[in-house]
Write a protein that holds these residues in place. Structure first.
Motif, mmCIF file in Angstrom:
data_model
loop_
_atom_site.group_PDB
_atom_site.id
_atom_site.type_symbol
_atom_site.label_atom_id
_atom_site.label_comp_id
_atom_site.label_asym_id
_atom_site.label_seq_id
_atom_site.Cartn_x
_atom_site.Cartn_y
_atom_site.Cartn_z
ATOM 1 N N CYS A 49 60.585 38.809 28.892
ATOM 2 C CA CYS A 49 60.324 40.138 28.719
ATOM 3 C C CYS A 49 60.448 41.168 30.109
ATOM 4 C CB CYS A 49 58.879 40.340 28.076
ATOM 5 S SG CYS A 49 58.760 39.577 26.407
ATOM 6 N N ASP A 50 60.655 42.426 29.953
ATOM 7 C CA ASP A 50 60.311 43.496 30.930
ATOM 8 C C ASP A 50 58.802 43.880 30.706
ATOM 9 O OD1 ASP A 50 62.860 43.126 31.732
ATOM 10 O OD2 ASP A 50 63.456 45.294 31.545
ATOM 11 N N VAL A 51 58.162 44.296 31.639
ATOM 12 C CA VAL A 51 56.785 44.408 31.326
ATOM 13 C C VAL A 51 56.588 45.924 31.890
ATOM 14 C CG1 VAL A 51 54.244 44.100 32.120
ATOM 15 C CG2 VAL A 51 56.022 42.072 31.391
ATOM 16 N N LEU A 52 55.790 46.739 31.289
ATOM 17 C CA LEU A 52 55.505 47.978 32.011
ATOM 18 C C LEU A 52 54.154 48.073 32.364
ATOM 19 C CD1 LEU A 52 55.453 50.991 32.346
ATOM 20 C CD2 LEU A 52 54.983 51.459 30.069
ATOM 21 N N GLU A 53 53.846 48.308 33.565
ATOM 22 C CA GLU A 53 52.018 48.365 33.919
ATOM 23 C C GLU A 53 52.000 49.731 34.517
ATOM 24 O OE1 GLU A 53 49.316 46.305 37.444
ATOM 25 O OE2 GLU A 53 51.416 45.839 37.510
ATOM 26 N N VAL A 120 51.232 45.790 29.723
ATOM 27 C CA VAL A 120 50.096 45.023 30.311
ATOM 28 C C VAL A 120 49.658 46.260 31.342
ATOM 29 C CG1 VAL A 120 49.111 42.989 31.144
ATOM 30 C CG2 VAL A 120 51.096 43.044 30.063
ATOM 31 N N ALA A 121 48.371 46.523 31.467
ATOM 32 C CA ALA A 121 47.903 47.423 32.524
ATOM 33 C C ALA A 121 46.086 47.397 32.530
ATOM 34 C CB ALA A 121 48.274 48.671 32.100
ATOM 35 N N ASN A 122 45.784 47.329 33.811
ATOM 36 C CA ASN A 122 44.287 47.768 33.812
ATOM 37 C C ASN A 122 44.354 49.223 34.072
ATOM 38 O OD1 ASN A 122 41.738 48.280 35.034
ATOM 39 N ND2 ASN A 122 41.876 47.297 36.745
ATOM 40 N N LEU A 123 44.204 50.144 32.696
ATOM 41 C CA LEU A 123 44.628 51.351 32.794
ATOM 42 C C LEU A 123 43.477 52.350 33.691
ATOM 43 C CD1 LEU A 123 45.403 51.886 29.222
ATOM 44 C CD2 LEU A 123 46.905 52.049 30.887
ATOM 45 N N PRO A 124 43.795 53.287 34.276
ATOM 46 C CA PRO A 124 42.947 54.202 34.813
ATOM 47 C C PRO A 124 42.004 54.812 33.679
ATOM 48 C CG PRO A 124 45.096 54.576 35.660
ATOM 49 C CD PRO A 124 45.333 53.659 34.544
ATOM 50 N N TYR A 125 40.724 54.834 33.976
ATOM 51 C CA TYR A 125 39.879 55.458 33.056
ATOM 52 C C TYR A 125 39.982 56.642 32.400
ATOM 53 C CZ TYR A 125 36.791 51.513 33.743
ATOM 54 O OH TYR A 125 36.227 49.969 33.854
ATOM 55 N N ASN A 126 40.685 57.568 33.361
ATOM 56 C CA ASN A 126 40.715 58.932 33.055
ATOM 57 C C ASN A 126 41.923 59.057 32.296
ATOM 58 O OD1 ASN A 126 42.601 58.392 35.041
ATOM 59 N ND2 ASN A 126 42.171 60.198 36.088
ATOM 60 N N VAL A 127 43.046 58.228 31.957
ATOM 61 C CA VAL A 127 44.345 58.420 31.239
ATOM 62 C C VAL A 127 44.283 57.211 30.094
ATOM 63 C CG1 VAL A 127 45.474 59.972 32.810
ATOM 64 C CG2 VAL A 127 45.777 57.299 32.715
ATOM 65 N N PRO A 142 59.036 49.478 13.774
ATOM 66 C CA PRO A 142 58.308 48.955 14.825
ATOM 67 C C PRO A 142 58.896 49.634 16.225
ATOM 68 C CG PRO A 142 60.070 47.421 14.467
ATOM 69 C CD PRO A 142 59.961 48.494 13.295
ATOM 70 N N PRO A 143 57.908 49.509 17.198
ATOM 71 C CA PRO A 143 58.177 50.292 18.666
ATOM 72 C C PRO A 143 59.097 49.639 19.453
ATOM 73 C CG PRO A 143 56.047 49.294 18.651
ATOM 74 C CD PRO A 143 56.501 49.098 17.448
ATOM 75 N N VAL A 144 59.295 50.226 20.650
ATOM 76 C CA VAL A 144 60.032 49.359 21.406
ATOM 77 C C VAL A 144 59.282 48.081 22.192
ATOM 78 C CG1 VAL A 144 61.581 50.959 22.087
ATOM 79 C CG2 VAL A 144 59.720 50.971 23.308
ATOM 80 N N TRP A 145 57.864 48.404 22.204
ATOM 81 C CA TRP A 145 57.121 47.201 22.920
ATOM 82 C C TRP A 145 56.541 46.121 22.015
ATOM 83 C CZ3 TRP A 145 52.561 47.297 20.566
ATOM 84 C CH2 TRP A 145 52.067 48.464 20.193
ATOM 85 N N GLN A 146 56.892 45.008 22.102
ATOM 86 C CA GLN A 146 56.021 43.902 21.332
ATOM 87 C C GLN A 146 54.485 43.765 21.361
ATOM 88 O OE1 GLN A 146 57.793 40.114 23.240
ATOM 89 N NE2 GLN A 146 59.562 40.391 21.828
ATOM 90 N N SER A 147 53.932 44.055 22.535
ATOM 91 C CA SER A 147 52.642 43.932 22.451
ATOM 92 C C SER A 147 52.085 44.768 23.566
ATOM 93 C CB SER A 147 52.153 42.612 22.809
ATOM 94 O OG SER A 147 52.311 42.047 24.176
ATOM 95 N N LEU A 148 50.689 45.344 23.292
ATOM 96 C CA LEU A 148 49.898 46.107 24.343
ATOM 97 C C LEU A 148 48.663 45.006 24.767
ATOM 98 C CD1 LEU A 148 49.428 49.339 22.536
ATOM 99 C CD2 LEU A 148 51.277 48.757 24.037
ATOM 100 N N THR A 149 48.414 44.670 26.168
ATOM 101 C CA THR A 149 47.511 44.069 26.770
ATOM 102 C C THR A 149 46.713 44.911 27.855
ATOM 103 O OG1 THR A 149 48.558 42.111 26.086
ATOM 104 C CG2 THR A 149 46.687 41.780 27.739
ATOM 105 N N LEU A 150 45.759 45.613 27.331
ATOM 106 C CA LEU A 150 44.997 46.760 28.324
ATOM 107 C C LEU A 150 43.540 46.687 28.449
ATOM 108 C CD1 LEU A 150 46.896 49.404 26.079
ATOM 109 C CD2 LEU A 150 47.733 48.454 28.162
#
Length: 284
Positions: A49-53, A120-127, A142-150
């Motif tokens: 997988c490619d991962v967006l952070e 996968v991300a430790n998201l900034p609280y403000n966004v 379905p979306p382009v992403w398989q899963s969200l881990t946030l």
């Protein structure tokens, strides 16, 4: 102290590059590489997988994702102070980390990633909440992403995973459960972060369903749920009054008591109501 990837400990990285967390950017850095590795593992098998952070900061989670075998990581970081630290990680994992110095709300990640994609991300609280709603509102499913881990504030995580009747139950819970299987996989105390926030945090894992759990027009469902929970103390016949003509009759057709309140209504009933309202909107 040595680390598994040969890079310095995160406290040393922060000191070297002068990266003090900024409240204005919603930053709270997670410095324990054992915890960032646990978050990366909670996202599942990343090797194909490619991962967006979003909001990598000094790169603790980034290192975990790469160490767990992510094919590529696209890290979007608004704070230019973090770029030298992220460049060191890129050097340690040649060709597998791309860093964009940008606002995640203004970037199209698909221009940089190849499916399958996990986020996968430790998201900034403000966004964090705004980004989640965007990811749960694609034009097609379905979306382009398989899963969200946030990672979110714990109270936001509880809103995402809440059930009807729960105090936290609302729009986020309905949207998340309509399209995914959401569950809290990890809870973290304030002292796990630098600086410590005033609240606990939690990681939510959401696996995309092949299709929505119940058929419904997403825009209509969003409109109704937003109106209903915006005035959650009111009966639905009052809170939804401006959402559709003859709303009381439509509620009854959907099998919902007009005197019920938003938090009492389950996902299937909300979707049934959305189908009835959508049919009316289309002149059926």
């Amino acid at each position: 102290m040595a680390t598994l990837d040969g890079l310095p400990p995160l406290r040393e990285v922060i000191a070297t590059h002068g990266i003090a967390a900024k409240k204005a950017l919603g930053q709270n850095f997670l410095l324990d590489l054992n915890l960032t590795a646990r978050i990366a593992r909670a996202a599942g098998d990343l090797t194909k997988c490619d991962v967006l952070e979003v909001g990598p900061g000094p790169g603790g989670l980034t290192r975990g994702l790469l160490a767990e075998g992510a094919r590529k990581v696209l890290a979007i970081e608004k704070d230019a102070r973090c770029l030298p630290a992220l460049a060191e990680i890129s050097d340690a994992y040649p060709g597998r980390l791309e860093v964009l110095n940008a606002d995640a709300l203004a970037v199209d990640p698909l221009a940089h990633l190849t499916p399958p994609i996990r986020i996968v991300a430790n998201l900034p609280y403000n966004v964090g909440t705004e980004l989640l709603v965007r990811w749960l509102s694609p034009l097609e499913w379905p979306p382009v992403w398989q899963s969200l881990t946030l990672m979110f504030q714990k109270e936001v995580a509880e809103r995402i995973t809440a059930q009807p009747g729960d105090k936290a139950y609302g729009r986020l819970a309905i949207l998340a459960r309509w399209l995914t299987d959401p569950r809290i996989v990890l809870t973290l105390p304030p002292e796990a972060f630098t600086p410590p926030p005033k609240i606990h945090s939690a990681v939510v894992h959401m696996t995309a369903l092949p299709e929505p759990r119940y058929p419904a027009d997403g825009k209509v469902l969003n409109r109704l749920v937003a109106a209903g929970f915006n005035q959650r103390r009111k009966m639905l016949r009052a809170s939804l009054k401006g959402s559709a003509p003859d709303i009381e009759a439509k509620l009854e057709e959907a099998g919902i008591k007009p005197t019920a309140r938003a938090e009492e209504i389950g996902l299937e009933s909300w979707c049934r109501l959305a189908r009835i309202v959508a049919a009316s909107d289309n002149g059926a």
